[in-house]
Design an enzyme around this catalytic site. Structure first.
Site, PDB file in Angstrom:
ATOM      1  N   HIS A  42      48.418  38.179  40.263  1.00 61.29           N
ATOM      2  CA  HIS A  42      48.318  37.127  41.283  1.00 61.29           C
ATOM      3  C   HIS A  42      48.312  35.752  40.611  1.00 61.29           C
ATOM      4  O   HIS A  42      49.026  34.840  41.021  1.00 61.29           O
ATOM      5  CB  HIS A  42      47.028  37.298  42.105  1.00 61.29           C
ATOM      6  N   ASP A  84      45.846  32.879  48.233  1.00 54.42           N
ATOM      7  CA  ASP A  84      46.293  34.259  48.142  1.00 54.42           C
ATOM      8  C   ASP A  84      46.212  34.862  49.542  1.00 54.42           C
ATOM      9  O   ASP A  84      45.221  34.643  50.250  1.00 54.42           O
ATOM     10  CB  ASP A  84      45.363  35.007  47.180  1.00 54.42           C
TER      11      ASP A  84
END
Ligand code: UDP
Length: 477
Positions: free
Chosen positions: A18, A118
Site C-alpha cells: 500500500h 487507502d
C-alpha cells in the site's frame, strides 16, 4: 497573484504494498505541482528511513512535500507479518480516527484541500465529512478483487457461502457479476473460507469495501485494457473512477529521470548482489521467486518449493525475507542435495529491487504469491507467472492471471514439489512461446495506457484537474 498549489494528504494502510503504490502516486502528484503530506505509521516510517533514501528523495526534490507519522497503535516489537496482519488493521481502525482528526485540525499545515486515503479506511471518510474535506479513495488491490469483495453480500444472500468443505471448492460462484463463468469458491478472497460469514475478518473486508461509494472518487492502480469489463461493473456503484496504473510504468513514462525508479521503497535492506548474479546468467533462464512483503511460509512449504525448483533443473533467484519462514530451526536441517544444487544454479537473498529484477533479460518466470503490486510489475515486464496465492485478494488475482489474461498458471491450495516442477516446465519449456506471447502483448497494452493519450495518462490528468478544482474550496478551521 501567484496561484497557491493544492495540498493533498495521502494516507496508506501501514503495509508495504500500500505504502509503495501510494508513494508512487505522491510522486506523480508532486511532479504536477501539488503539495503532498504523506502520513506513514511510525513503525513503517522508521524502517523506510533506515533502509532507503525516501526523505531526501521526496522532500529535497519537492519543497511542498512532507512526511508525517502516526502510531498504528501496536508496540514496536509486535509482529506485523501476514499471520498477524489483522492485528494491524484492527488496531489502526480503533486508534486512528481521533488522531487523524486532530492532525488535520492542528498539525498539518497549510490546511489540506483533499484527502487521498487507502480505500480500506472508512473512518477516514467519516473524519473528512466531519471536517468538510473532499476525500478520494485509493484502493491498492486490483479491480477484480475489489469487485469480488464488494459482491460478497449478494453471494451470501444467494446462499452461495459458506463453502461446504474441500469437495465444494470447485463450485462456480454465480453472484459476482461478470465473473459467473470462471470464479470458483477456491478463487474467492481467502477470508471467504471462514465457516461463518459473520466471521470478524470477513465482515471487516466486506464492510470496508462496501464503503467505497461513499468517497468522492476511487483511484485504482490498474488500466482499462486489463480490467475493462470488471471496471464497468464497479462503475455502476462508483461512477467516478480514476484508473491510473500500472503506477510503476506511469512513473517511468512521466519522470524517466526519477531516482525512485532506482531506489526501492522497502522495509528491508536491498541486496544488489542479485543483479550481478543475474548479469552472469543466460537470457531467459532464471525463475525469480518471491512471496512479497508479508507472506510467511512454513518450513514444510519452503522445502516443497525448494525441491520443486531444484528438480526442475532451472536456475533460480529466491527472495527469503528475514521474517518469512515460521518455525525456523537452522541451516543444518537442509538436505545436502538442495544445498549443492543451490550453490550451482541458485541464489538466495533477503530483499531485491524487484522491478529491476523482473526487467532483467535473464528472468524467464516469476513464481509469485500474486500480490497486486507484484502481479502488475510482472505484467509491465512481460514476465509470465506461476502463482501460489497466499491470502486476501491474491486468490482472485491468480485466477485472472490464469483464466482471463492467460499469462500464467496457478498452483492453488497445493504446495507440492512435483507440482512446482511440472508447472515450471510447462511455463518455461512446453508452453513457453504461448505464455511469452500473451505476456508481451499485455505488457504493450500497459505501456500504451501510461503514454500520452493512453487511458491511465488521461485519468491522471483528470485527477490532477479535479484536485486543483477542489483547492478553490479551501477548508478552514
Ligand atoms: N518487493 C521488493 N523486493 C523484494 C520483494 C518484493 O521490492 O525482494 C516489492 C515488490 O516490488 C512489490 C511489493 O514489494 O512492490 C510487494 O507488494 P505486493 O502487493 O506484491 O505484495 P504484499 O507484500 O503486499 O503481499
Amino acid at each position: 497573484m501567484e496561484k497557491i498549489p493544492p495540498h493533498v494528504l495521502i494516507f496508506p494502510i501501514p503495509a508495504l504494498g500500500h505504502v509503495n503504490s501510494m508513494l508512487k502516486l505522491a510522486e506523480l502528484l508532486s511532479v504536477a505541482g501539488i503539495n503532498v503530506t504523506f502520513l506513514n505509521s511510525e513503525y513503517n516510517h522508521s524502517r523506510l528511513v533506515r533502509h532507503t533514501d525516501i526523505c531526501s528523495r521526496y522532500t529535497q526534490r519537492f519543497p511542498g512535500f512532507q512526511f508525517k507519522t502516526v502510531t498504528d497503535g501496536l508496540p514496536m516489537d509486535h509482529p506485523r507479518t501476514g499471520d498477524r496482519f489483522e492485528d494491524v488493521l484492527y488496531s489502526v481502525k480503533s486508534v486512528t480516527p481521533p488522531l487523524l482528526k486532530d492532525m488535520l485540525l492542528n498539525e498539518i499545515k497549510p490546511p489540506v484541500n483533499c484527502i487521498i486515503s487507502d480505500g480500506f479506511m472508512s473512518f477516514a471518510i467519516d473524519v473528512a465529512r466531519d471536517l468538510g474535506i473532499p476525500i478520494i479513495y485509493f484502493r491498492t488491490i486490483g479491480a477484480c478483487a475489489l469487485w469480488a469483495y464488494y459482491s460478497l453480500r449478494e453471494v451470501i444472500d444467494a446462499g452461495e457461502l459458506p463453502i461446504k468443505g474441500a469437495e465444494d471448492m470447485d463450485r462456480l460462484i454465480k453472484n459476482v457479476p461478470g465473473m459467473e463463468s470462471y470464479l470458483r469458491c477456491r478463487d474467492l478472497p481467502s477470508f471467504c473460507r471462514a465457516s461463518d460469514p459473520m466471521d470478524k475478518n470477513f465482515q471487516l473486508f466486506m464492510g470496508e469495501t462496501r464503503s467505497s461509494p461513499r468517497a468522492d472518487g476511487l483511484i485504482l492502480n490498474t488500466f482499462e485494457d486489463l480490467e475493462g469489463p470488471i471496471l464497468s461493473q464497479i462503475r455502476t456503484i462508483c461512477p467516478n473512477i480514476y484508473t491510473i496504473g500500472p503506477l510503476n510504468a506511469h512513473l517511468k513514462a512521466t519522470v524517466p529521470e526519477s531516482t525512485s525508479l532506482k531506489s526501492s521503497n522497502s522495509f528491508w535492506e536491498v541486496d544488489r548482489s542479485c543483479i550481478s548474479w543475474l548479469d552472469k546468467q543466460p537470457p531467459q533462464s532464471v525463475i525469480y521467486v518471491s512471496f512479497g512483503s508479508i507472506a510467511v511460509l512454513s518450513r514444510e512449504q519452503l522445502l516443497e518449493f525448494w525441491h520443486g525448483l531444484v528438480n526442475s533443473n532451472k536456475r533460480f533467484l529466491w527472495v527469503i525475507r528475514p521474517d518469512s519462514i515460521s518455525g525456523k530451526n537452522g541451516e543444518d536441517e537442509i538436505p545436502e542435495e538442495l544445498v549443492g544444487a543451490t550453490k550451482e544454479r541458485g541464489y538466495m537473498v533477503g530483499w531485491v529491487p524487484q522491478e529491476e529484477v523482473l526487467a532483467h533479460q535473464a528472468v524467464a518466470l516469476f513464481l509469485t504469491h500474486s500480490g497486486w503490486n507484484s502481479t502488475l510489475e510482472s505484467i509491465v515486464a512481460g514476465v509470465p507467472m506461476l502463482c501460489w496465492p497466499y491470502f486476501a485478494d491474491q486468490q482472485v488475482n491468480s485466477r485472472f492471471v490464469g483464466e482471463v489474461w492467460k499469462i500464467g498458471v496457478y498452483m492453488k491450495d497445493l504446495c507440492d514439489r512435483n507440482v512446482v516442477e511440472k508447472m515450471v516446465n510447462e511455463l518455461t519449456v512446453e508452453r513457453k512461446e504461448e505464455f511469452m506471447k500473451a505476456s508481451s502483448e499485455i505488457a504493450d497494452l500497459a505501456r500504451k495506457s501510461v503514454n500520452e493519450g493512453g487511458s491511465s495518462y488521461c485519468n491522471l490528468d483528470r485527477l490532477i484537474n479535479d484536485i486543483e478544482s477542489m483547492s478553490s474550496r479551501v477548508f478552514s478551521c
